[in-house]
Design an enzyme around this catalytic site. Structure first.
Site, PDB file in Angstrom:
ATOM      1  N   ASN A 192      22.546  21.258  -8.270  1.00  0.00           N
ATOM      2  CA  ASN A 192      21.599  22.023  -7.447  1.00  0.00           C
ATOM      3  C   ASN A 192      20.342  21.207  -7.144  1.00  0.00           C
ATOM      4  O   ASN A 192      19.750  21.343  -6.072  1.00  0.00           O
ATOM      5  CB  ASN A 192      21.212  23.319  -8.169  1.00  0.00           C
ATOM      6  N   ALA A 204      15.354  21.340 -12.513  1.00  0.00           N
ATOM      7  CA  ALA A 204      15.564  20.391 -13.607  1.00  0.00           C
ATOM      8  C   ALA A 204      14.973  19.003 -13.336  1.00  0.00           C
ATOM      9  O   ALA A 204      15.323  18.049 -14.027  1.00  0.00           O
ATOM     10  CB  ALA A 204      17.056  20.270 -13.884  1.00  0.00           C
ATOM     11  N   HIS A 221      18.332  12.658 -14.864  1.00  0.00           N
ATOM     12  CA  HIS A 221      18.219  12.587 -13.398  1.00  0.00           C
ATOM     13  C   HIS A 221      17.298  11.423 -13.051  1.00  0.00           C
ATOM     14  O   HIS A 221      16.120  11.429 -13.430  1.00  0.00           O
ATOM     15  CB  HIS A 221      17.639  13.885 -12.833  1.00  0.00           C
TER      16      HIS A 221
HETATM   17  N1  LIG Z   1      17.893  24.382  -9.364  1.00  0.00           N
HETATM   18  C1  LIG Z   1      18.110  23.756 -10.517  1.00  0.00           C
HETATM   19  O1  LIG Z   1      17.479  22.755 -10.839  1.00  0.00           O
HETATM   20  C2  LIG Z   1      19.125  24.292 -11.458  1.00  0.00           C
HETATM   21  C3  LIG Z   1      19.910  25.364 -11.122  1.00  0.00           C
HETATM   22  N2  LIG Z   1      20.812  25.871 -12.014  1.00  0.00           N
HETATM   23  C4  LIG Z   1      21.623  27.011 -11.594  1.00  0.00           C
HETATM   24  O2  LIG Z   1      21.019  28.208 -12.067  1.00  0.00           O
HETATM   25  C5  LIG Z   1      22.024  29.232 -12.192  1.00  0.00           C
HETATM   26  C6  LIG Z   1      21.907  29.929 -13.557  1.00  0.00           C
HETATM   27  O3  LIG Z   1      22.098  28.988 -14.597  1.00  0.00           O
HETATM   28  P1  LIG Z   1      22.430  29.470 -16.093  1.00  0.00           P
HETATM   29  O4  LIG Z   1      21.613  30.644 -16.446  1.00  0.00           O
HETATM   30  O5  LIG Z   1      22.371  28.271 -16.950  1.00  0.00           O
HETATM   31  O6  LIG Z   1      23.953  29.940 -15.908  1.00  0.00           O
HETATM   32  P2  LIG Z   1      24.788  30.931 -16.880  1.00  0.00           P
HETATM   33  O7  LIG Z   1      26.202  30.729 -16.482  1.00  0.00           O
HETATM   34  O8  LIG Z   1      24.397  30.745 -18.291  1.00  0.00           O
HETATM   35  O9  LIG Z   1      24.303  32.388 -16.434  1.00  0.00           O
HETATM   36  C7  LIG Z   1      24.583  32.923 -15.160  1.00  0.00           C
HETATM   37  C8  LIG Z   1      24.699  34.439 -15.284  1.00  0.00           C
HETATM   38  O10 LIG Z   1      24.801  34.968 -13.972  1.00  0.00           O
HETATM   39  C9  LIG Z   1      25.896  35.857 -13.912  1.00  0.00           C
HETATM   40  N3  LIG Z   1      26.489  35.778 -12.570  1.00  0.00           N
HETATM   41  C10 LIG Z   1      27.151  34.736 -12.013  1.00  0.00           C
HETATM   42  N4  LIG Z   1      27.557  35.061 -10.765  1.00  0.00           N
HETATM   43  C11 LIG Z   1      27.165  36.337 -10.551  1.00  0.00           C
HETATM   44  C12 LIG Z   1      27.328  37.243  -9.456  1.00  0.00           C
HETATM   45  N5  LIG Z   1      28.002  36.909  -8.355  1.00  0.00           N
HETATM   46  N6  LIG Z   1      26.772  38.483  -9.566  1.00  0.00           N
HETATM   47  C13 LIG Z   1      26.109  38.843 -10.685  1.00  0.00           C
HETATM   48  N7  LIG Z   1      25.938  38.024 -11.762  1.00  0.00           N
HETATM   49  C14 LIG Z   1      26.464  36.799 -11.686  1.00  0.00           C
HETATM   50  C15 LIG Z   1      26.894  35.407 -14.994  1.00  0.00           C
HETATM   51  O11 LIG Z   1      27.705  36.464 -15.436  1.00  0.00           O
HETATM   52  C16 LIG Z   1      25.948  34.890 -16.066  1.00  0.00           C
HETATM   53  O12 LIG Z   1      25.585  35.901 -16.986  1.00  0.00           O
HETATM   54  C17 LIG Z   1      23.370  28.508 -11.992  1.00  0.00           C
HETATM   55  O13 LIG Z   1      23.815  28.676 -10.646  1.00  0.00           O
HETATM   56  C18 LIG Z   1      23.014  27.040 -12.227  1.00  0.00           C
HETATM   57  O14 LIG Z   1      23.900  26.153 -11.600  1.00  0.00           O
HETATM   58  C19 LIG Z   1      20.933  25.339 -13.268  1.00  0.00           C
HETATM   59  C20 LIG Z   1      20.177  24.256 -13.621  1.00  0.00           C
HETATM   60  C21 LIG Z   1      19.243  23.625 -12.750  1.00  0.00           C
HETATM   61  O1  LIG Z   2      20.065  21.383 -15.198  1.00  0.00           O
HETATM   62  C1  LIG Z   2      20.288  20.289 -14.698  1.00  0.00           C
HETATM   63  O2  LIG Z   2      20.110  19.208 -15.296  1.00  0.00           O
HETATM   64  C2  LIG Z   2      20.706  20.186 -13.275  1.00  0.00           C
HETATM   65  C3  LIG Z   2      21.717  21.119 -12.850  1.00  0.00           C
HETATM   66  O3  LIG Z   2      22.519  21.620 -13.616  1.00  0.00           O
HETATM   67  C4  LIG Z   2      21.767  21.442 -11.425  1.00  0.00           C
HETATM   68  O4  LIG Z   2      21.011  20.831 -10.652  1.00  0.00           O
HETATM   69  O5  LIG Z   2      22.573  22.294 -11.037  1.00  0.00           O
END
Ligand SMILES: NC(=O)C1=CN([C@@H]2O[C@H](COP(=O)(O)OP(=O)(O)OC[C@H]3O[C@@H](n4cnc5c(N)ncnc54)[C@H](O)[C@@H]3O)[C@@H](O)[C@H]2O)C=CC1
Ligand SMILES: O=C([O-])CC(=O)C(=O)O
Length: 253
Positions: free
Chosen positions: A176, A119, A204
């Site tokens: 994250n 992000a 951010h």
């Molecule tokens: N690196 C970055 O910049 C960012 C990272 N993220 C992270 O990315 C990940 C995904 O985000 P979203 O798709 O928005 O979340 P979301 O909550 O919409 O989707 C996550 C999916 O993964 C499944 N899930 C969760 N834990 C699980 C497990 N142990 N085993 C199997 N399935 C599982 C859930 O049931 C859900 O369908 C999150 O951890 C979020 O915090 C989000 C935004 C930015």
């Molecule tokens: O999507 C974003 O803005 C950032 C976020 O949630 C993360 O870093 O986990």
């Protein structure tokens, strides 16, 4: 064409399915089986009801877009099944011991782990911190209380001020990016996390000072339609990483 197994069929998973370029999604897994099945209808991939069958399927890379918990549980197994790994829930690597174990395992098996920019912008040249001094690295994140799952918040409020590896323990779905900054720069990151009812973006601000000079980066992200905690940019960043994996020329540090 590179083949993908998608671990996590929520918000980011579905954006990847709708927008992927240059890769073929062949396998899906989610702890909520209905989500994997629904996603499978959109991309003609096979939905698996258990992780072992998902990992035994023949494809090149697991894309984790699930949770820190999932990344922790399955990272080693993914590598042991002969697959590379893209980790969206990069906060899992705030745990230095776990990080080193996974890096050593990948190295011994000849596998790769990819961390998307997620992000934020600026991870590319922040890597100069691995070869040159960075004296200040601060991330100030501001989100609407809705994105932080907070019900009562009438005015701008500082929720956390401290180091990234501590912040991620309290806000694993929102910070994250702070751990991605830490991995890129090779040093600790200070974090301020603010809830502000007057903002409708995930903001951010990154402040960097070092031997190179100084930089300030401000990213005002639109939240994803299906998960306001997650910026739409984060999903686009994975789609782009996957598109570029097979390209002969690599742009950016
Ligand atoms: N690196 C970055 O910049 C960012 C990272 N993220 C992270 O990315 C990940 C995904 O985000 P979203 O798709 O928005 O979340 P979301 O909550 O919409 O989707 C996550 C999916 O993964 C499944 N899930 C969760 N834990 C699980 C497990 N142990 N085993 C199997 N399935 C599982 C859930 O049931 C859900 O369908 C999150 O951890 C979020 O915090 C989000 C935004 C930015
Ligand atoms: O999507 C974003 O803005 C950032 C976020 O949630 C993360 O870093 O986990």
């Amino acid at each position: 064409m590179l083949t993908i197994g998608l671990l996590g069929c929520g918000n980011i998973g579905n954006i990847i399915i709708k927008n992927h370029v240059g890769v073929d999604i062949v396998a899906l897994f989610d702890q909520m089986p209905g989500r994997a099945e629904e996603a499978g209808k959109l991309c003609d991939a096979k939905a698996f009801g258990n992780i072992e069958d998902f990992l035994n399927e023949d494809y090149d890379i697991v894309v984790e877009a699930a949770s820190i918990d999932a990344a922790q549980k399955y990272a080693a197994s993914v590598l042991e099944h002969g697959k590379d790994l893209v980790v969206m829930s990069v906060g899992v690597f705030a745990d230095e011991l776990f990080r080193q174990e996974i890096i050593d395992l990948a190295s011994s098996l000849g596998r790769k782990i990819y961390i998307p920019s997620g992000a934020i912008f600026g991870l590319d040249n922040l890597k100069i911190g691995q070869v040159s001094g960075i004296t200040r690295l601060l991330l100030r994140t501001t989100k609407n209380p809705r994105s932080l799952n907070i019900e009562e918040c009438a005015e701008r409020t500082c929720l956390f001020s401290g180091m990234a590896n501590e912040c991620i323990k309290h806000y694993p779905k929102n910070t994250n990016v702070s751990v991605a900054l830490e991995l890129a720069a090779g040093r600790d990151v200070e974090v301020e996390l603010w809830a502000d009812p007057s903002v409708d973006r995930n903001v951010h601000e990154i402040f960097i000072e070092g031997d190179f000079g100084e930089a300030t980066i401000t990213v005002k992200n639109l939240p994803s339609p299906d998960n306001p905690a997650t910026s739409y940019l984060a999903a686009l960043s994975i789609v782009t990483l996957l598109k570029n994996l097979g390209e002969p020329m690599r742009v950016g540090t």
